[in-house]
Design a protein around this motif. Structure first.
Motif, PDB file in Angstrom:
ATOM      1  N   ASP A 106      28.831  44.523  51.665  1.00 22.99           N
ATOM      2  CA  ASP A 106      30.518  44.286  51.083  1.00 22.99           C
ATOM      3  C   ASP A 106      29.893  42.510  51.352  1.00 22.99           C
ATOM      4  O   ASP A 106      30.564  41.455  52.128  1.00 22.99           O
ATOM      5  CB  ASP A 106      31.328  44.297  51.823  1.00 22.99           C
ATOM      6  N   GLY A 138      40.250  38.716  45.195  1.00 19.85           N
ATOM      7  CA  GLY A 138      41.179  39.774  45.227  1.00 19.85           C
ATOM      8  C   GLY A 138      40.085  40.773  45.956  1.00 19.85           C
ATOM      9  O   GLY A 138      38.602  40.411  45.558  1.00 19.85           O
ATOM     10  N   ASP A 139      40.653  41.896  45.923  1.00 18.43           N
ATOM     11  CA  ASP A 139      39.724  43.350  46.938  1.00 18.43           C
ATOM     12  C   ASP A 139      38.526  42.806  47.989  1.00 18.43           C
ATOM     13  O   ASP A 139      39.857  41.611  48.276  1.00 18.43           O
ATOM     14  CB  ASP A 139      38.981  43.493  46.194  1.00 18.43           C
ATOM     15  N   ASN A 140      37.968  43.416  47.805  1.00 19.39           N
ATOM     16  CA  ASN A 140      37.264  43.483  49.475  1.00 19.39           C
ATOM     17  C   ASN A 140      36.883  41.948  49.956  1.00 19.39           C
ATOM     18  O   ASN A 140      35.514  41.443  50.880  1.00 19.39           O
ATOM     19  CB  ASN A 140      36.773  44.465  50.422  1.00 19.39           C
ATOM     20  N   ARG A 163      36.172  40.363  39.678  1.00 22.80           N
ATOM     21  CA  ARG A 163      36.394  41.427  40.225  1.00 22.80           C
ATOM     22  C   ARG A 163      35.604  42.868  40.585  1.00 22.80           C
ATOM     23  O   ARG A 163      35.363  42.973  40.304  1.00 22.80           O
ATOM     24  CB  ARG A 163      38.173  41.466  39.828  1.00 22.80           C
ATOM     25  N   GLY A 164      36.064  43.857  41.618  1.00 23.76           N
ATOM     26  CA  GLY A 164      35.844  44.775  41.355  1.00 23.76           C
ATOM     27  C   GLY A 164      35.784  45.943  40.442  1.00 23.76           C
ATOM     28  O   GLY A 164      36.925  47.065  39.961  1.00 23.76           O
ATOM     29  N   TRP A 166      34.972  48.945  40.368  1.00 26.71           N
ATOM     30  CA  TRP A 166      35.730  50.134  40.935  1.00 26.71           C
ATOM     31  C   TRP A 166      37.362  49.776  40.803  1.00 26.71           C
ATOM     32  O   TRP A 166      38.010  51.234  41.408  1.00 26.71           O
ATOM     33  CB  TRP A 166      35.198  50.421  42.722  1.00 26.71           C
ATOM     34  N   THR A 167      38.179  48.876  40.813  1.00 26.72           N
ATOM     35  CA  THR A 167      39.097  48.600  40.974  1.00 26.72           C
ATOM     36  C   THR A 167      39.889  48.747  39.006  1.00 26.72           C
ATOM     37  O   THR A 167      39.433  48.159  38.292  1.00 26.72           O
ATOM     38  CB  THR A 167      39.442  47.580  41.516  1.00 26.72           C
ATOM     39  N   HIS A 169      41.857  46.110  38.451  1.00 21.67           N
ATOM     40  CA  HIS A 169      41.545  44.980  38.176  1.00 21.67           C
ATOM     41  C   HIS A 169      40.334  43.916  38.443  1.00 21.67           C
ATOM     42  O   HIS A 169      40.335  42.327  37.188  1.00 21.67           O
ATOM     43  CB  HIS A 169      41.740  43.870  39.650  1.00 21.67           C
ATOM     44  N   TYR A 170      39.367  44.385  37.167  1.00 22.07           N
ATOM     45  CA  TYR A 170      38.312  43.749  37.254  1.00 22.07           C
ATOM     46  C   TYR A 170      38.211  43.739  35.229  1.00 22.07           C
ATOM     47  O   TYR A 170      39.312  43.828  34.246  1.00 22.07           O
ATOM     48  CB  TYR A 170      37.293  45.317  36.349  1.00 22.07           C
ATOM     49  N   TRP A 205      40.502  50.756  33.254  1.00 25.09           N
ATOM     50  CA  TRP A 205      39.844  50.168  34.212  1.00 25.09           C
ATOM     51  C   TRP A 205      38.103  50.055  34.319  1.00 25.09           C
ATOM     52  O   TRP A 205      38.218  51.395  33.371  1.00 25.09           O
ATOM     53  CB  TRP A 205      40.315  49.722  35.262  1.00 25.09           C
TER      54      TRP A 205
END
Length: 215
Positions: A106, A138-140, A163-164, A166-167, A169-170, A205
């Motif tokens: 991370d 955003g995200d982690n 952005r992630g 896996w979300t 928001h990519y 997404w």
């Protein structure tokens, strides 16, 4: 199948994002690999394969050095998604990487660029771009990854993901090289103030793909 890694090597597992390039009459596949299988993904490093034919067989040219000391090759930093920019008779590698070494995954990802001495040897890396705008954060973790080169007449662009993956928001962002400027100078690149591509609903997404071998 054009190449399969051997056991017990730095690139035996977690083969990600193979990308093929035709350089100086030969074929090269850039990819990321790891010494261990699965998470945590802290050991990803960039490698390259070479062949006379796009269909192989390929010779493993080894791991590329993507740290801050290409002479001593100390502290080879995490790197994925390497691509190649050819401009004015020179070649540059662009990739997503970490600023320093870590033992977990991370970690913020930035875009780096380095001039290529040859298809498997890089010069000193330069930090090209990091997430700074609100829509990139955003995200982690904050990240930029998946750089791709686009050219149109005299314009040169780097399109990247942020952005992630896996979300929902990519998004895709864009860097544009100021005509005639040095690509190794970060100030030569102008970042788009808005995403150049993004989803329109939470139902669609873009996901990421990870490869255990290449076909």
């Amino acid at each position: 199948m054009v190449w399969t890694p051997t056991e017990g090597k730095w690139n035996s597992y977690n083969l990600w994002a193979p990308e093929i390039h035709h350089i100086d009459g030969r074929w090269y596949i850039y990819y990321a690999g790891s010494v261990h299988k699965g998470a945590p993904y802290y050991a990803q490093r960039a490698g390259v394969l070479e062949s006379d034919s796009p269909f192989g067989p390929y010779e493993d040219k080894g791991r590329l050095y993507t740290g801050d000391d290409p002479n001593q090759k100390k502290d080879n930093c995490w790197s994925i998604d390497m691509t190649v920019l050819e401009l004015n008779g020179k070649k540059y590698a662009v990739w997503s990487g970490w600023e320093t070494l870590h033992d977990h995954h991370d970690v913020d990802q930035y875009l780096y660029i380095a001039e290529m001495k040859n298809p498997w040897t890089l010069g000193k890396r330069v930090l090209l771009s990091k997430p700074e705008l609100d829509w990139e954060k955003g995200d982690n973790i904050v990240l930029q990854e998946g750089p791709q080169i686009l050219k149109h007449n005299n314009d040169v662009f780097v399109i990247y993901s942020t952005r992630g993956s896996w979300t929902e928001h990519y998004k895709l962002g864009q860097l544009r090289l100021t005509t005639g400027k040095d690509p190794l100078n970060p100030s030569s690149w102008i970042k788009s103030s808005k995403p150049v591509f993004q989803g329109t609903s939470t139902d669609a997404w873009i996901g990421s793909c990870k490869y255990d071998n290449f076909a």
